[in-house]
Scaffold this motif. Structure first.
Motif, PDB file in Angstrom:
ATOM      1  N   LEU A   9      -5.680 -29.984 -37.785  1.00 21.65           N
ATOM      2  CA  LEU A   9      -4.945 -30.474 -38.956  1.00 21.65           C
ATOM      3  C   LEU A   9      -4.185 -29.334 -39.635  1.00 21.65           C
ATOM      4  O   LEU A   9      -3.023 -29.499 -40.021  1.00 21.65           O
ATOM      5  N   ALA A  10      -4.824 -28.192 -39.757  1.00 25.83           N
ATOM      6  CA  ALA A  10      -4.142 -27.029 -40.340  1.00 25.83           C
ATOM      7  C   ALA A  10      -2.948 -26.620 -39.497  1.00 25.83           C
ATOM      8  O   ALA A  10      -1.884 -26.267 -40.034  1.00 25.83           O
ATOM      9  N   PHE A  11      -3.098 -26.674 -38.180  1.00 28.36           N
ATOM     10  CA  PHE A  11      -1.993 -26.326 -37.293  1.00 28.36           C
ATOM     11  C   PHE A  11      -0.856 -27.332 -37.417  1.00 28.36           C
ATOM     12  O   PHE A  11       0.321 -26.958 -37.422  1.00 28.36           O
ATOM     13  N   ILE A  12      -1.186 -28.613 -37.517  1.00 26.81           N
ATOM     14  CA  ILE A  12      -0.161 -29.653 -37.653  1.00 26.81           C
ATOM     15  C   ILE A  12       0.620 -29.480 -38.946  1.00 26.81           C
ATOM     16  O   ILE A  12       1.835 -29.696 -38.984  1.00 26.81           O
ATOM     17  N   ILE A  13      -0.046 -29.056 -39.996  1.00 25.71           N
ATOM     18  CA  ILE A  13       0.637 -28.834 -41.278  1.00 25.71           C
ATOM     19  C   ILE A  13       1.445 -27.535 -41.241  1.00 25.71           C
ATOM     20  O   ILE A  13       2.580 -27.484 -41.718  1.00 25.71           O
ATOM     21  N   LEU A  17       6.223 -25.935 -40.960  1.00 24.88           N
ATOM     22  CA  LEU A  17       6.615 -25.013 -42.032  1.00 24.88           C
ATOM     23  C   LEU A  17       6.964 -23.635 -41.471  1.00 24.88           C
ATOM     24  O   LEU A  17       7.951 -23.021 -41.886  1.00 24.88           O
ATOM     25  N   ALA A  18       6.162 -23.161 -40.533  1.00 28.86           N
ATOM     26  CA  ALA A  18       6.440 -21.862 -39.918  1.00 28.86           C
ATOM     27  C   ALA A  18       7.726 -21.907 -39.107  1.00 28.86           C
ATOM     28  O   ALA A  18       8.523 -20.969 -39.142  1.00 28.86           O
ATOM     29  N   TRP A  19       7.933 -22.983 -38.365  1.00 25.86           N
ATOM     30  CA  TRP A  19       9.153 -23.114 -37.564  1.00 25.86           C
ATOM     31  C   TRP A  19      10.387 -23.120 -38.459  1.00 25.86           C
ATOM     32  O   TRP A  19      11.372 -22.432 -38.185  1.00 25.86           O
ATOM     33  N   TRP A  38       5.715 -22.014 -26.778  1.00 22.90           N
ATOM     34  CA  TRP A  38       4.457 -21.388 -26.393  1.00 22.90           C
ATOM     35  C   TRP A  38       3.930 -20.451 -27.474  1.00 22.90           C
ATOM     36  O   TRP A  38       2.729 -20.157 -27.500  1.00 22.90           O
ATOM     37  N   VAL A  39       4.790 -20.006 -28.370  1.00 20.45           N
ATOM     38  CA  VAL A  39       4.328 -19.167 -29.479  1.00 20.45           C
ATOM     39  C   VAL A  39       3.394 -19.979 -30.379  1.00 20.45           C
ATOM     40  O   VAL A  39       2.330 -19.506 -30.795  1.00 20.45           O
ATOM     41  N   PHE A  40       3.763 -21.216 -30.649  1.00 22.36           N
ATOM     42  CA  PHE A  40       2.929 -22.078 -31.481  1.00 22.36           C
ATOM     43  C   PHE A  40       1.663 -22.502 -30.738  1.00 22.36           C
ATOM     44  O   PHE A  40       0.591 -22.607 -31.341  1.00 22.36           O
ATOM     45  N   ALA A  44      -2.124 -21.710 -31.982  1.00 15.31           N
ATOM     46  CA  ALA A  44      -3.131 -22.762 -32.142  1.00 15.31           C
ATOM     47  C   ALA A  44      -4.387 -22.432 -31.345  1.00 15.31           C
ATOM     48  O   ALA A  44      -5.514 -22.580 -31.836  1.00 15.31           O
ATOM     49  N   ALA A  45      -4.208 -21.976 -30.113  1.00  9.98           N
ATOM     50  CA  ALA A  45      -5.361 -21.639 -29.278  1.00  9.98           C
ATOM     51  C   ALA A  45      -6.126 -20.451 -29.852  1.00  9.98           C
ATOM     52  O   ALA A  45      -7.367 -20.458 -29.873  1.00  9.98           O
ATOM     53  N   LEU A  46      -5.415 -19.467 -30.333  1.00 11.28           N
ATOM     54  CA  LEU A  46      -6.064 -18.291 -30.902  1.00 11.28           C
ATOM     55  C   LEU A  46      -6.824 -18.636 -32.180  1.00 11.28           C
ATOM     56  O   LEU A  46      -7.948 -18.171 -32.389  1.00 11.28           O
ATOM     57  N   SER A  47      -6.244 -19.468 -33.035  1.00 10.64           N
ATOM     58  CA  SER A  47      -6.940 -19.846 -34.268  1.00 10.64           C
ATOM     59  C   SER A  47      -8.174 -20.697 -33.973  1.00 10.64           C
ATOM     60  O   SER A  47      -9.212 -20.546 -34.626  1.00 10.64           O
TER      61      SER A  47
END
Length: 74
Positions: A9-13, A17-19, A38-40, A44-47
């Motif tokens: 959910l945090a990634f979806i929000i 905004l980051a993009w 792939w940056v996003f 997401a995978a790292l977080s």
């Protein structure tokens, strides 16, 4: 596991905004570049990995703790 939906959910929000913010910032440079998908995905995978590792570490730490010690403190 409750943490994975929270991280998702945090990634979806945060992703749109980051993009948007990065596109505004990169627009001012002479050499234009696009932000790759792939940056996003990597972020997401790292977080998710960091959240999983943190919760795993705290769970193992709590499981190995001696309950007598914590009762003595209280």
């Amino acid at each position: 596991m409750f943490i994975i939906p929270v991280v998702a959910l945090a990634f979806i929000i945060a992703s749109p905004l980051a993009w948007y913010g990065m596109n505004l910032w990169l627009r001012n440079f002479a050499y234009q570049t696009d932000i790759k998908w792939w940056v996003f995905a990597f972020a997401a995978a790292l977080s998710a990995l960091i959240a999983f590792a943190t919760i795993s570490f705290q769970s193992v730490k709590a499981a190995l703790m001696n309950p007598v010690k914590s009762l003595k403190i209280e």
